[in-house]
Design a protein around this motif. Sequence first.
Motif, PDB file in Angstrom:
ATOM      1  N   VAL A   1      48.894 163.768 -23.651  1.00  0.00           N
ATOM      2  CA  VAL A   1      49.903 162.713 -23.823  1.00  0.00           C
ATOM      3  C   VAL A   1      49.818 161.735 -22.650  1.00  0.00           C
ATOM      4  O   VAL A   1      49.834 160.518 -22.842  1.00  0.00           O
ATOM      5  N   VAL A   2      49.707 162.272 -21.441  1.00  0.00           N
ATOM      6  CA  VAL A   2      49.572 161.416 -20.256  1.00  0.00           C
ATOM      7  C   VAL A   2      48.303 160.576 -20.359  1.00  0.00           C
ATOM      8  O   VAL A   2      48.318 159.371 -20.106  1.00  0.00           O
ATOM      9  N   GLU A   3      47.206 161.198 -20.773  1.00  0.00           N
ATOM     10  CA  GLU A   3      45.947 160.463 -20.907  1.00  0.00           C
ATOM     11  C   GLU A   3      46.066 159.349 -21.944  1.00  0.00           C
ATOM     12  O   GLU A   3      45.548 158.246 -21.739  1.00  0.00           O
TER      13      GLU A   3
ATOM     14  N   TYR B   1      41.891 167.336 -16.847  1.00  0.00           N
ATOM     15  CA  TYR B   1      42.129 166.755 -15.520  1.00  0.00           C
ATOM     16  C   TYR B   1      41.158 165.601 -15.261  1.00  0.00           C
ATOM     17  O   TYR B   1      41.556 164.534 -14.802  1.00  0.00           O
ATOM     18  N   LEU B   2      39.878 165.852 -15.529  1.00  0.00           N
ATOM     19  CA  LEU B   2      38.861 164.832 -15.278  1.00  0.00           C
ATOM     20  C   LEU B   2      39.058 163.615 -16.180  1.00  0.00           C
ATOM     21  O   LEU B   2      38.843 162.479 -15.745  1.00  0.00           O
ATOM     22  N   GLY B   3      39.490 163.852 -17.417  1.00  0.00           N
ATOM     23  CA  GLY B   3      39.768 162.739 -18.327  1.00  0.00           C
ATOM     24  C   GLY B   3      40.897 161.866 -17.823  1.00  0.00           C
ATOM     25  O   GLY B   3      40.804 160.631 -17.835  1.00  0.00           O
TER      26      GLY B   3
ATOM     27  N   ILE C   1      52.788 163.263 -11.660  1.00  0.00           N
ATOM     28  CA  ILE C   1      51.901 164.289 -12.217  1.00  0.00           C
ATOM     29  C   ILE C   1      50.501 164.190 -11.619  1.00  0.00           C
ATOM     30  O   ILE C   1      49.806 165.197 -11.475  1.00  0.00           O
ATOM     31  N   LEU C   2      50.092 163.003 -11.236  1.00  0.00           N
ATOM     32  CA  LEU C   2      48.709 162.770 -10.823  1.00  0.00           C
ATOM     33  C   LEU C   2      48.272 163.540  -9.575  1.00  0.00           C
ATOM     34  O   LEU C   2      47.128 164.009  -9.542  1.00  0.00           O
ATOM     35  N   PRO C   3      49.103 163.733  -8.547  1.00  0.00           N
ATOM     36  CA  PRO C   3      48.645 164.549  -7.416  1.00  0.00           C
ATOM     37  C   PRO C   3      48.297 165.988  -7.811  1.00  0.00           C
ATOM     38  O   PRO C   3      47.328 166.551  -7.290  1.00  0.00           O
ATOM     39  N   CYS C   4      49.033 166.564  -8.741  1.00  0.00           N
ATOM     40  CA  CYS C   4      48.713 167.924  -9.217  1.00  0.00           C
ATOM     41  C   CYS C   4      47.372 167.939  -9.936  1.00  0.00           C
ATOM     42  O   CYS C   4      46.584 168.873  -9.783  1.00  0.00           O
ATOM     43  N   VAL C   5      47.125 166.892 -10.715  1.00  0.00           N
ATOM     44  CA  VAL C   5      45.845 166.769 -11.425  1.00  0.00           C
ATOM     45  C   VAL C   5      44.720 166.626 -10.410  1.00  0.00           C
ATOM     46  O   VAL C   5      43.691 167.318 -10.490  1.00  0.00           O
ATOM     47  N   PHE C   6      44.923 165.773  -9.436  1.00  0.00           N
ATOM     48  CA  PHE C   6      43.921 165.544  -8.394  1.00  0.00           C
ATOM     49  C   PHE C   6      43.640 166.849  -7.637  1.00  0.00           C
ATOM     50  O   PHE C   6      42.493 167.206  -7.401  1.00  0.00           O
TER      51      PHE C   6
ATOM     52  N   LEU D   1      38.745 154.329 -13.704  1.00  0.00           N
ATOM     53  CA  LEU D   1      38.035 153.253 -14.395  1.00  0.00           C
ATOM     54  C   LEU D   1      38.924 152.081 -14.790  1.00  0.00           C
ATOM     55  O   LEU D   1      38.476 150.944 -14.839  1.00  0.00           O
ATOM     56  N   GLN D   2      40.198 152.351 -15.080  1.00  0.00           N
ATOM     57  CA  GLN D   2      41.048 151.299 -15.627  1.00  0.00           C
ATOM     58  C   GLN D   2      42.027 150.697 -14.630  1.00  0.00           C
ATOM     59  O   GLN D   2      42.600 149.646 -14.901  1.00  0.00           O
TER      60      GLN D   2
END
Length: 130
Positions: free
Chosen positions: A62-64, A102-104, A81-86, A111-112
């Motif tokens: 959903v985030v992606e 996570y990589l997606g 949420i992004l620091p946890c993903v990182f 990229l964006q």
Amino acid sequence: FKINSLAELSSENLRTCFKIINGYIFLSSTEFLQTYAVGLCQSFCELLKEITTEGQVQVLKVVENALKVNPVLGPQMFQPILPCVFRGIIEGERYPVVMSTYLGVMGRVLLQNTSFFSSLLNEMAHKFNQ
């Protein structure tokens, strides 16, 4: 906008909820994110702590999608949420499907929205004293 009570009911209800959220993201991302992203992000942060790996993947998809449809507003709205993903990428998430998600998510930001990625990178470097 609370999802946590749905998470307690069943995974099928949660899947349905994510489909509805994705529909709103695809149909009217800016308005939806401006109105509901703060509450949605809080719910997602709570959910990510207590759900299965399949559930984590669903949340991050959903985030992606939000990042895909709205590359400027999406990263700002889901910044907590992004620091946890990182961190998951850096530490080497042990489940390949979660790592792929996570990589997606991080790839979308990189990229964006390179300026947001740069600020996230600086924030993470500061947290890790590097």
